[in-house]
Write an enzyme that holds these catalytic residues in place. Structure first.
Site, PDB file in Angstrom:
ATOM      1  N   LYS A 114       0.843  -1.189   0.000  1.00  0.00           N
ATOM      2  CA  LYS A 114       0.000   0.000   0.000  1.00  0.00           C
ATOM      3  C   LYS A 114       0.880   1.240   0.000  1.00  0.00           C
ATOM      4  O   LYS A 114       2.012   1.129   0.495  1.00  0.00           O
ATOM      5  CB  LYS A 114      -0.963   0.033   1.182  1.00  0.00           C
ATOM      6  CG  LYS A 114      -0.375  -0.243   2.565  1.00  0.00           C
ATOM      7  CD  LYS A 114       0.789   0.526   3.080  1.00  0.00           C
ATOM      8  CE  LYS A 114       0.626   2.009   3.265  1.00  0.00           C
ATOM      9  NZ  LYS A 114       1.924   2.638   3.758  1.00  0.00           N
ATOM     10  N   TYR A 199      -4.303   4.257   6.422  1.00  0.00           N
ATOM     11  CA  TYR A 199      -4.812   3.221   7.330  1.00  0.00           C
ATOM     12  C   TYR A 199      -6.163   3.629   7.907  1.00  0.00           C
ATOM     13  O   TYR A 199      -7.083   2.818   8.004  1.00  0.00           O
ATOM     14  CB  TYR A 199      -3.816   2.943   8.464  1.00  0.00           C
ATOM     15  CG  TYR A 199      -2.603   2.186   8.000  1.00  0.00           C
ATOM     16  CD1 TYR A 199      -2.577   0.792   8.053  1.00  0.00           C
ATOM     17  CD2 TYR A 199      -1.504   2.843   7.497  1.00  0.00           C
ATOM     18  CE1 TYR A 199      -1.471   0.086   7.619  1.00  0.00           C
ATOM     19  CE2 TYR A 199      -0.390   2.152   7.056  1.00  0.00           C
ATOM     20  CZ  TYR A 199      -0.382   0.773   7.115  1.00  0.00           C
ATOM     21  OH  TYR A 199       0.707   0.071   6.666  1.00  0.00           O
TER      22      TYR A 199
HETATM   23  P1  NAD Z   1      12.457   1.644   2.131  1.00  0.00           P
HETATM   24  O1  NAD Z   1      12.945   2.992   1.773  1.00  0.00           O
HETATM   25  O2  NAD Z   1      12.947   1.053   3.399  1.00  0.00           O
HETATM   26  O3  NAD Z   1      12.795   0.618   0.946  1.00  0.00           O
HETATM   27  C1  NAD Z   1      12.573   0.935  -0.398  1.00  0.00           C
HETATM   28  C2  NAD Z   1      13.244  -0.074  -1.313  1.00  0.00           C
HETATM   29  O4  NAD Z   1      13.107   0.398  -2.641  1.00  0.00           O
HETATM   30  C3  NAD Z   1      14.755  -0.228  -1.063  1.00  0.00           C
HETATM   31  O5  NAD Z   1      15.107  -1.573  -1.311  1.00  0.00           O
HETATM   32  C4  NAD Z   1      15.380   0.658  -2.119  1.00  0.00           C
HETATM   33  O6  NAD Z   1      16.662   0.231  -2.505  1.00  0.00           O
HETATM   34  C5  NAD Z   1      14.390   0.469  -3.270  1.00  0.00           C
HETATM   35  N1  NAD Z   1      14.392   1.567  -4.244  1.00  0.00           N
HETATM   36  C6  NAD Z   1      14.480   1.409  -5.578  1.00  0.00           C
HETATM   37  N2  NAD Z   1      14.462   2.585  -6.196  1.00  0.00           N
HETATM   38  C7  NAD Z   1      14.396   3.533  -5.247  1.00  0.00           C
HETATM   39  C8  NAD Z   1      14.367   4.953  -5.270  1.00  0.00           C
HETATM   40  N3  NAD Z   1      14.371   5.636  -6.421  1.00  0.00           N
HETATM   41  N4  NAD Z   1      14.309   5.594  -4.103  1.00  0.00           N
HETATM   42  C9  NAD Z   1      14.263   4.923  -2.929  1.00  0.00           C
HETATM   43  N5  NAD Z   1      14.269   3.565  -2.838  1.00  0.00           N
HETATM   44  C10 NAD Z   1      14.356   2.891  -3.994  1.00  0.00           C
HETATM   45  O7  NAD Z   1      10.875   1.704   2.088  1.00  0.00           O
HETATM   46  P2  NAD Z   1       9.852   0.746   2.827  1.00  0.00           P
HETATM   47  O8  NAD Z   1       9.514   1.341   4.152  1.00  0.00           O
HETATM   48  O9  NAD Z   1      10.312  -0.652   2.788  1.00  0.00           O
HETATM   49  O10 NAD Z   1       8.556   0.948   1.900  1.00  0.00           O
HETATM   50  C11 NAD Z   1       8.400   0.285   0.666  1.00  0.00           C
HETATM   51  C12 NAD Z   1       6.886   0.160   0.346  1.00  0.00           C
HETATM   52  O11 NAD Z   1       6.272  -0.545   1.402  1.00  0.00           O
HETATM   53  C13 NAD Z   1       6.127   1.483   0.244  1.00  0.00           C
HETATM   54  O12 NAD Z   1       5.138   1.383  -0.740  1.00  0.00           O
HETATM   55  C14 NAD Z   1       5.480   1.634   1.600  1.00  0.00           C
HETATM   56  O13 NAD Z   1       4.292   2.406   1.581  1.00  0.00           O
HETATM   57  C15 NAD Z   1       5.198   0.204   1.960  1.00  0.00           C
HETATM   58  N6  NAD Z   1       5.179  -0.018   3.426  1.00  0.00           N
HETATM   59  C16 NAD Z   1       4.136  -0.702   3.956  1.00  0.00           C
HETATM   60  C17 NAD Z   1       4.085  -0.952   5.314  1.00  0.00           C
HETATM   61  C18 NAD Z   1       2.976  -1.764   5.893  1.00  0.00           C
HETATM   62  O14 NAD Z   1       2.849  -1.822   7.113  1.00  0.00           O
HETATM   63  N7  NAD Z   1       2.180  -2.419   5.065  1.00  0.00           N
HETATM   64  C19 NAD Z   1       5.108  -0.480   6.149  1.00  0.00           C
HETATM   65  C20 NAD Z   1       6.184   0.201   5.576  1.00  0.00           C
HETATM   66  C21 NAD Z   1       6.212   0.417   4.199  1.00  0.00           C
END
Ligand code: NAD
Length: 370
Positions: A114, A199
């Protein structure tokens, strides 16, 4: 010499669904990949990442080999892997559409984090791409896979709280990294609204089983704070449901960690605090029999998502939170931004059917509350 017959693997092994995790950021590393180990119907079969070292370290830790690690450019090679039946997209929001479309093209089912995308148009394009390719698409709304949220929904919809009148919900935390992609409009699509305010929106729609009829919003984007040069710091919005029910919601990237949901009926109420955390959700239901806090057997929200989607793939059923559920939230978020921009209440297209954007397969919940 006759060949030795292959020893069949146990049924559960043979039929588990292999996922490729696309993007190894915080959520994948700390929650999803470990959760898959507890999953009954799914396992991680491959990883897609730009960081080779990280991919290989994770591969070693999770019984995969370096051949199971792909770069983003090699994504299409997953098409040659019969054991990878689904991809789980865990990338910044604006990349969800591209990777969903690429996955659909190589015939892989898609579980997507999401928010589904960055606006309703892009989200709908993802639904269409998956439909055209004949693959399933699920929006990873983990809170629709918890017994607490289902118990809240049952209390609201059973009538035991009397006529529902008012709902309120806050989801806030302090985003203190000015470099975070979440603060870049082109990657995130907005500020706290599509990230954490979502949420409140999603779970209110879920407990009501209805779509809002209108929204009215106010947004704050402070000057002189580098974090909020591109996105809002805070959105407050009202949503109107049938029968005059109103929901008041607030989301912020600059207020203390809070996640709450309260539904007030004429004869009772539901309170969740915390309402949207990964663990330790606390539900209090008050009705004419008194106040009680149901408790449930241990579960993992992310493991439940992996399992639900894997079961849908095996059974050929639409997941409970399909792509359409993600689109429905984007339609409301687009209207919230429009209302904040124009200062006017925005009327939404009427949706009469209950749970109109949800799929046929209900999640299995771990036991009744006691
Ligand atoms: P994060 O920044 O920790 O990870 C992002 C990932 O994308 C990394 O592996 C990074 O290398 C990669 N990436 C590739 N291209 C990128 C760019 N141009 N800029 C930045 N990163 C890039 O993020 P996250 O917290 O893991 O979030 C990722 C997704 O998961 C989002 O859509 C977020 O909304 C969702 N999320 C959901 C929940 C949940 O509880 N369901 C919690 C956190 C995040």
């Amino acid at each position: 010499m006759p060949l030795k017959p292959e020893i069949p693997k146990p049924e559960s092994e043979k039929r588990r669904v292999g996922y490729a995790i696309v993007g190894i950021g915080k959520l994948s590393a700390e929650e999803l990949i470990p959760a898959a180990r507890t999953s009954e119907h799914a396992y991680v079969a491959a990883l897609v990442t730009s960081e080779e070292d990280k991919g290989e370290a994770f591969a070693r830790a999770f019984d995969l080999t370096e051949n199971d690690v792909y770069s983003y450019d090699e994504f299409e090679k997953l098409g040659e892997r019969d054991d990878v039946e689904a991809v789980f997209i865990v990338l910044p929001n604006s990349m969800h559409r591209e990777y969903t479309e690429r996955a659909a093209k190589i015939g892989k089912h898609v579980l997507c984090e999401k928010p589904l995308s960055v606006n309703a148009e892009d989200a709908q394009a993802m639904v269409d791409a998956c439909k055209d390719a004949g693959v399933l698409l699920m929006t990873a709304y983990r809170c629709q896979y918890t017994p607490e949220h289902w118990a809240a929904r049952d209390a609201v919809q059973s009538g035991k709280l009397g006529t529902i009148r008012v709902i309120d919900s806050i989801h806030a935390h302090v985003e203190d990294d000015p470099e975070a992609w979440r603060l870049r409009r082109d990657l995130a699509g907005g500020g706290p609204l599509p990230d954490i305010g979502l949420y409140s929106l999603n779970i209110i729609r879920f407990v009501m089983g209805e779509e809002p009829q209108w929204v009215f919003a106010d947004l704050h984007q402070p000057q002189g704070d580098e974090r909020f040069e591109e996105v809002e710091e805070r959105v407050s919005w009202m949503m109107g449901f049938s029968g005059g029910v109103v929901a008041n919601c607030l989301t912020s990237y600059a207020a203390q960690d809070t996640s709450t949901l309260r539904v007030l009926g004429e004869k009772g109420s539901v309170l969740m605090d915390p309402a949207f955390d990964y663990q330790g959700l606390k539900l209090t239901i008050e009705d004419d029999k008194g106040k009680f806090q149901p408790s449930f057997p241990a579960y993992d929200q992310f493991g439940n998502e992996f399992d639900h989607f894997a079961q849908c793939i095996r059974e050929g059923k639409t997941p409970w939170t399909p792509g359409e559920e993600g689109v429905a939230d984007h339609i409301v978020m687009d209207a919230i931004y429009e209302s904040a921009r124009t200062g006017k209440r925005v009327e939404l297209k009427p949706v009469k059917e209950k749970d109109a954007s949800r799929g046929e397969k209900k999640p299995e919940m771990p036991g009744e509350g006691v």
